[in-house]
Design a protein around this motif. Structure first.
Motif, short mmCIF file in Angstrom:
data_model
loop_
_atom_site.label_atom_id
_atom_site.label_comp_id
_atom_site.label_asym_id
_atom_site.label_seq_id
_atom_site.Cartn_x
_atom_site.Cartn_y
_atom_site.Cartn_z
N ALA A 18 0.85 -1.29 0.17
CA ALA A 18 0.01 -0.03 -0.03
C ALA A 18 0.84 1.19 0.12
CB ALA A 18 -0.89 0.00 1.19
N VAL A 19 2.21 1.19 0.68
CA VAL A 19 3.12 2.41 0.67
C VAL A 19 3.40 2.73 -0.70
CG1 VAL A 19 5.29 3.29 1.52
CG2 VAL A 19 3.72 1.95 3.03
N ASP A 20 3.47 2.08 -1.82
CA ASP A 20 3.91 2.34 -3.12
C ASP A 20 2.64 2.55 -3.78
OD1 ASP A 20 6.53 1.85 -2.07
OD2 ASP A 20 6.12 -0.48 -2.74
N ALA A 21 1.39 2.37 -3.47
CA ALA A 21 0.05 2.80 -4.16
C ALA A 21 0.23 4.18 -4.70
CB ALA A 21 -1.27 2.72 -3.24
N ASP A 22 -0.13 4.26 -6.06
CA ASP A 22 -0.28 5.51 -6.73
C ASP A 22 -1.80 5.99 -6.95
OD1 ASP A 22 0.00 7.63 -8.62
OD2 ASP A 22 0.57 6.47 -10.26
N PHE A 23 -1.80 7.17 -5.92
CA PHE A 23 -3.21 7.59 -5.92
C PHE A 23 -3.25 8.97 -6.64
CE2 PHE A 23 -2.78 6.15 -1.16
CZ PHE A 23 -3.33 4.84 -1.48
N SER A 24 -2.50 9.15 -7.72
CA SER A 24 -2.86 10.35 -8.61
C SER A 24 -3.89 10.06 -9.36
CB SER A 24 -1.45 10.35 -9.60
OG SER A 24 -1.16 9.26 -10.40
N GLY A 25 -4.52 11.15 -9.59
CA GLY A 25 -5.97 11.41 -10.07
C GLY A 25 -7.26 10.82 -9.07
N ARG A 26 -6.73 10.63 -7.83
CA ARG A 26 -7.68 10.23 -6.90
C ARG A 26 -8.06 11.22 -6.10
NH1 ARG A 26 -9.65 5.07 -8.00
NH2 ARG A 26 -7.93 3.66 -8.51
N ALA A 27 -9.31 11.23 -5.48
CA ALA A 27 -10.11 12.27 -4.79
C ALA A 27 -10.89 11.57 -3.82
CB ALA A 27 -10.75 13.40 -5.57
N PHE A 28 -10.54 10.98 -2.68
CA PHE A 28 -11.27 10.13 -1.86
C PHE A 28 -12.31 11.11 -1.09
CE2 PHE A 28 -7.10 7.91 -1.82
CZ PHE A 28 -7.49 6.79 -2.63
N ASP A 29 -13.38 10.66 -0.82
CA ASP A 29 -14.55 10.94 -0.03
C ASP A 29 -14.52 10.45 1.18
OD1 ASP A 29 -15.60 12.99 -1.86
OD2 ASP A 29 -16.29 11.37 -2.93
N PHE A 30 -14.17 8.88 1.42
CA PHE A 30 -14.26 8.48 2.80
C PHE A 30 -13.04 7.52 2.61
CE2 PHE A 30 -15.57 4.75 5.26
CZ PHE A 30 -16.06 5.22 6.22
N ILE A 31 -12.29 7.24 3.68
CA ILE A 31 -11.31 6.17 3.89
C ILE A 31 -11.56 5.39 5.10
CG2 ILE A 31 -8.80 6.03 4.35
CD1 ILE A 31 -8.69 8.68 2.96
N TRP A 32 -11.65 4.06 4.79
CA TRP A 32 -11.72 3.22 5.73
C TRP A 32 -10.14 2.56 5.97
CZ3 TRP A 32 -13.41 1.53 10.24
CH2 TRP A 32 -13.53 0.19 10.56
N GLN A 33 -9.68 3.11 7.12
CA GLN A 33 -8.25 2.78 7.69
C GLN A 33 -8.30 1.46 8.21
OE1 GLN A 33 -5.60 3.93 6.61
NE2 GLN A 33 -4.00 3.32 8.02
N ASP A 34 -8.11 0.21 7.77
CA ASP A 34 -8.17 -1.04 8.09
C ASP A 34 -6.95 -1.84 8.11
OD1 ASP A 34 -8.97 -3.45 9.36
OD2 ASP A 34 -10.54 -4.07 7.74
N ALA A 35 -5.82 -1.26 8.75
CA ALA A 35 -4.54 -1.79 8.36
C ALA A 35 -4.06 -2.73 9.42
CB ALA A 35 -3.58 -0.67 8.04
N PHE A 36 -4.76 -3.46 10.08
CA PHE A 36 -4.45 -4.18 11.22
C PHE A 36 -4.12 -3.24 12.43
CE2 PHE A 36 -4.22 -7.28 7.70
CZ PHE A 36 -4.94 -8.32 8.23
N SER A 37 -2.90 -3.56 12.90
CA SER A 37 -2.82 -2.70 14.01
C SER A 37 -1.21 -1.88 13.75
CB SER A 37 -2.36 -3.37 15.31
OG SER A 37 -1.04 -4.31 15.16
N SER A 38 -0.81 -0.97 14.51
CA SER A 38 0.29 -0.15 14.26
C SER A 38 1.43 -1.15 14.66
CB SER A 38 0.30 0.99 14.97
OG SER A 38 0.19 0.93 16.37
N LYS A 39 1.18 -2.14 15.19
CA LYS A 39 2.50 -3.06 15.60
C LYS A 39 2.64 -3.98 14.49
CE LYS A 39 2.00 -2.53 20.61
NZ LYS A 39 1.90 -3.19 21.59
N LYS A 40 1.75 -4.47 13.80
CA LYS A 40 1.65 -5.21 12.74
C LYS A 40 1.93 -4.70 11.23
CE LYS A 40 -1.16 -9.19 13.78
NZ LYS A 40 -1.60 -10.33 13.22
#
Length: 169
Positions: free
Chosen positions: A86-108
């Motif tokens: 995900a860190v390498d994802a290209d979001f150019s041209g995107r305009a998010f209205d809603f983000i569901w941050q479901d990335a397990f935990s900050s430790k994982k």
């Protein structure tokens, strides 16, 4: 689960507008299993969930897509799943209205809870974006603030009593 729940609520709602959803998945085997008709962990799923998940098709290297139609309004739900880090994802041209941050935990998954990550998705978002996560950890709150998000806790049902909602500052 989050993608299918989003799709279910849209399908059961009034279908007033088209919806575009981007899912980020690290492992392609998970998406392949999601689209397979006989995956064991689909036991107990509704027929709708099974049918919708089978709609995802690989359209190019590391990209899976599906387009579903609202039963009452014929509006379109476009679902894109990108495979990779995900860190390498290209979001150019995107305009998010809603983000569901479901990335397990900050430790994982520490890289998806950093100020740099939150800044990256903030840049690719509309001014009225809402980010929601189940994590209310101090590190998450501090990193959101450091990257320009204002956040608030809100009451949630289930095992997590509170979740976090963030908006652009």
């Amino acid at each position: 689960y989050n993608a299918l729940m989003t799709l279910e609520f849209w399908m059961r709602g009034p279908g007033l507008c088209d919806l575009s959803m981007l899912s980020l998945e690290h492992t392609e085997a998970l998406v392949e299993a999601l689209t397979a008709p006989d995956t064991a962990w689909k036991e107990g799923w509704s027929e709708d969930w099974k049918n919708w998940s089978k709609q995802l098709k690989t359209s190019s290297d590391k990209i899976w897509t599906a387009e579903l139609t609202h039963p009452m309004t014929q509006k379109k739900f476009s679902w894109t799943t990108c495979i990779g880090d995900a860190v390498d994802a290209d979001f150019s041209g995107r305009a998010f209205d809603f983000i569901w941050q479901d990335a397990f935990s900050s430790k994982k998954n520490p890289e998806l809870w950093t100020p740099e990550w939150f800044r990256k998705i903030e840049i690719a978002s509309n001014p009225t974006v809402s980010l929601v996560t189940y994590s209310v950890a101090r590190l998450v709150r501090d990193n959101l603030e450091a990257s320009g998000w204002q956040q608030e806790r809100f009451e949630a049902g289930g095992t997590k009593r509170q979740w976090l909602r963030a908006r652009k500052a």
